[in-house]
Design a protein around this motif. Structure first.
Motif, PDB file in Angstrom:
ATOM      1  N   LEU A  66       0.820  -1.211   0.000  1.00 57.10           N
ATOM      2  CA  LEU A  66       0.000   0.000   0.000  1.00 57.10           C
ATOM      3  C   LEU A  66       0.856   1.264   0.000  1.00 57.10           C
ATOM      4  CD1 LEU A  66      -2.813   1.266   0.161  1.00 57.10           C
ATOM      5  CD2 LEU A  66      -2.662   1.109   2.656  1.00 57.10           C
ATOM      6  N   VAL A  67       1.876   1.299   0.862  1.00 57.68           N
ATOM      7  CA  VAL A  67       2.723   2.489   0.967  1.00 57.68           C
ATOM      8  C   VAL A  67       3.443   2.756  -0.345  1.00 57.68           C
ATOM      9  CG1 VAL A  67       4.828   3.403   2.026  1.00 57.68           C
ATOM     10  CG2 VAL A  67       3.023   2.450   3.471  1.00 57.68           C
ATOM     11  N   ASN A  68       4.030   1.725  -0.931  1.00 58.90           N
ATOM     12  CA  ASN A  68       4.765   1.918  -2.180  1.00 58.90           C
ATOM     13  C   ASN A  68       3.840   2.297  -3.324  1.00 58.90           C
ATOM     14  OD1 ASN A  68       7.858   1.235  -2.171  1.00 58.90           O
ATOM     15  ND2 ASN A  68       6.901  -0.131  -0.684  1.00 58.90           N
ATOM     16  N   PHE A  69       2.654   1.715  -3.345  1.00 57.40           N
ATOM     17  CA  PHE A  69       1.693   2.080  -4.393  1.00 57.40           C
ATOM     18  C   PHE A  69       1.291   3.546  -4.258  1.00 57.40           C
ATOM     19  CE2 PHE A  69      -2.664   2.510  -5.994  1.00 57.40           C
ATOM     20  CZ  PHE A  69      -2.494   2.080  -7.302  1.00 57.40           C
ATOM     21  N   MET A  70       1.008   3.974  -3.020  1.00 56.23           N
ATOM     22  CA  MET A  70       0.576   5.359  -2.813  1.00 56.23           C
ATOM     23  C   MET A  70       1.703   6.348  -3.104  1.00 56.23           C
ATOM     24  SD  MET A  70      -1.793   4.983   0.608  1.00 56.23           S
ATOM     25  CE  MET A  70      -2.090   6.740   0.677  1.00 56.23           C
ATOM     26  N   VAL A  71       2.930   6.030  -2.659  1.00 54.56           N
ATOM     27  CA  VAL A  71       4.060   6.920  -2.931  1.00 54.56           C
ATOM     28  C   VAL A  71       4.290   7.035  -4.433  1.00 54.56           C
ATOM     29  CG1 VAL A  71       6.566   7.198  -2.693  1.00 54.56           C
ATOM     30  CG2 VAL A  71       5.190   6.555  -0.710  1.00 54.56           C
ATOM     31  N   GLY A  72       4.223   5.892  -5.130  1.00 52.27           N
ATOM     32  CA  GLY A  72       4.442   5.901  -6.578  1.00 52.27           C
ATOM     33  C   GLY A  72       3.390   6.694  -7.325  1.00 52.27           C
ATOM     34  N   VAL A  73       2.128   6.441  -7.016  1.00 54.27           N
ATOM     35  CA  VAL A  73       1.034   7.102  -7.727  1.00 54.27           C
ATOM     36  C   VAL A  73       0.973   8.588  -7.381  1.00 54.27           C
ATOM     37  CG1 VAL A  73      -1.478   7.227  -7.971  1.00 54.27           C
ATOM     38  CG2 VAL A  73      -0.330   5.006  -8.007  1.00 54.27           C
ATOM     39  N   PHE A  74       1.109   8.915  -6.080  1.00 58.41           N
ATOM     40  CA  PHE A  74       1.028  10.320  -5.672  1.00 58.41           C
ATOM     41  C   PHE A  74       2.093  11.158  -6.366  1.00 58.41           C
ATOM     42  CE2 PHE A  74       2.103  13.827  -2.735  1.00 58.41           C
ATOM     43  CZ  PHE A  74       0.871  14.469  -2.702  1.00 58.41           C
ATOM     44  N   ASN A  75       3.298  10.610  -6.472  1.00 56.41           N
ATOM     45  CA  ASN A  75       4.381  11.366  -7.096  1.00 56.41           C
ATOM     46  C   ASN A  75       4.214  11.511  -8.596  1.00 56.41           C
ATOM     47  OD1 ASN A  75       6.864  12.286  -5.382  1.00 56.41           O
ATOM     48  ND2 ASN A  75       6.097  10.421  -4.415  1.00 56.41           N
ATOM     49  N   LEU A  76       3.290  10.787  -9.203  1.00 57.19           N
ATOM     50  CA  LEU A  76       3.038  10.928 -10.638  1.00 57.19           C
ATOM     51  C   LEU A  76       2.001  12.006 -10.943  1.00 57.19           C
ATOM     52  CD1 LEU A  76       3.069   7.194 -11.816  1.00 57.19           C
ATOM     53  CD2 LEU A  76       4.732   8.972 -12.395  1.00 57.19           C
ATOM     54  N   LEU A  77       1.420  12.616  -9.920  1.00 55.64           N
ATOM     55  CA  LEU A  77       0.473  13.702 -10.172  1.00 55.64           C
ATOM     56  C   LEU A  77       1.177  14.824 -10.936  1.00 55.64           C
ATOM     57  CD1 LEU A  77      -1.427  13.845  -6.750  1.00 55.64           C
ATOM     58  CD2 LEU A  77      -2.196  12.825  -8.894  1.00 55.64           C
ATOM     59  N   PRO A  78       0.506  15.388 -11.945  1.00 53.14           N
ATOM     60  CA  PRO A  78       1.194  16.256 -12.926  1.00 53.14           C
ATOM     61  C   PRO A  78       1.435  17.697 -12.490  1.00 53.14           C
ATOM     62  CG  PRO A  78      -1.110  16.050 -13.505  1.00 53.14           C
ATOM     63  CD  PRO A  78      -0.896  15.151 -12.319  1.00 53.14           C
ATOM     64  N   GLY A  79       2.263  17.867 -11.481  1.00 52.46           N
ATOM     65  CA  GLY A  79       2.591  19.228 -11.066  1.00 52.46           C
ATOM     66  C   GLY A  79       3.812  19.260 -10.177  1.00 52.46           C
ATOM     67  N   LEU A  80       4.644  20.265 -10.344  1.00 59.69           N
ATOM     68  CA  LEU A  80       5.794  20.460  -9.455  1.00 59.69           C
ATOM     69  C   LEU A  80       5.287  20.849  -8.066  1.00 59.69           C
ATOM     70  CD1 LEU A  80       8.214  22.426 -11.808  1.00 59.69           C
ATOM     71  CD2 LEU A  80       8.520  20.098 -10.945  1.00 59.69           C
TER      72      LEU A  80
END
Length: 252
Positions: free
Chosen positions: A152-166
């Protein structure tokens, strides 16, 4: 979080070297770990009442898994940068997660894109492997709980960091695309900064909708953390917009 170019930072408390890269820990990281133990210790006790106070040791495992997940993310950035001959000067872990500093020589949109994708990719690979092995070996008890947290943690970290904004990695992806299309990294940075502001507005709007609708109970802790993270993202996005605008105003 997204990589950034090398620069000085303050308030560091500890340092180790991993794969030749200095890894520094701010005091705020240890505060996060303590908060995780206090928040999730009672939850583990409810799931496994026979553990007693050892439930807090398991909750400490939660904090350790978050640490390893963020560290894997940042090391992936550092190693990807190194593969292009960009030396990583340090990795820092803090209350917001972490960042990697490296010296980018002769950067291109494609290289920048590859380095940005490396972090989220590492987390999603770990999540996938964790899920696969949990299905393969049918783990139970505390082990199953820790494997579930890892996934869960790795999935959330991976997906959250792909959100399209600095300042997220997804923002670097936007920057690279606009950079490649316009030939201007600064225009890419400005676009990605505005993308970060849009992400914040959408996150807070979604949170507000959940709270107002009452369709799902949202704890005060979640609200506070979401607001803090949104503030950090807005500040980072605004700083990137400011820097990009200043560079674009310079005489060519």
């Amino acid at each position: 979080m997204s990589p950034r170019s090398a620069g000085a930072s303050r308030g560091r408390t500890a340092q180790v070297r991993i794969a030749g890269v200095p890894v520094r820990f701010r005091a705020s990281w240890f505060l996060v770990s303590g908060a995780i133990v206090l928040l999730f210790g009672p939850q583990v006790q409810r799931i496994f009442p026979e553990l007693g106070v050892l439930a807090y040791v398991v909750a400490l495992g939660y904090a350790g898994l978050l640490l390893l997940s963020v560290l894997a993310h940042e090391l992936a950035h550092a190693l990807a940068a190194r593969s292009f001959g960009w030396p990583a000067t340090e990795i820092e872990l803090n209350i917001w997660g972490g960042h990697t500093e490296y010296l980018a020589h002769r950067a291109t949109p494609v290289k920048s894109l590859a380095v940005s994708l490396a972090g989220p990719a590492a987390n999603l690979v770990i999540a996938g492997l964790g899920w696969y092995f949990s299905e393969l070996f049918e783990v139970t008890g505390v082990t199953a709980l820790l494997v579930e947290v890892t996934v869960l943690v790795n999935f959330m970290v991976g997906v959250f960091n792909l959100l399209p904004g600095l300042p997220l990695d997804g923002g670097r992806i936007v920057e690279s695309v606009v950079w490649g299309a316009t030939g201007s990294q600064d225009r890419g940075m400005r676009a990605a900064g505005w993308g970060g502001r849009v992400v914040v507005v959408l996150l807070l709007s979604g949170l507000a909708a959940l709270v107002i609708s009452g369709l799902r109970e949202v704890s005060l802790v979640v609200v506070v953390v979401a607001v803090m993270v949104s503030f950090f993202l807005w500040q980072g996005a605004s700083e990137n917009i400011r820097v990009a605008n200043a560079r674009l105003r310079r005489p060519s």
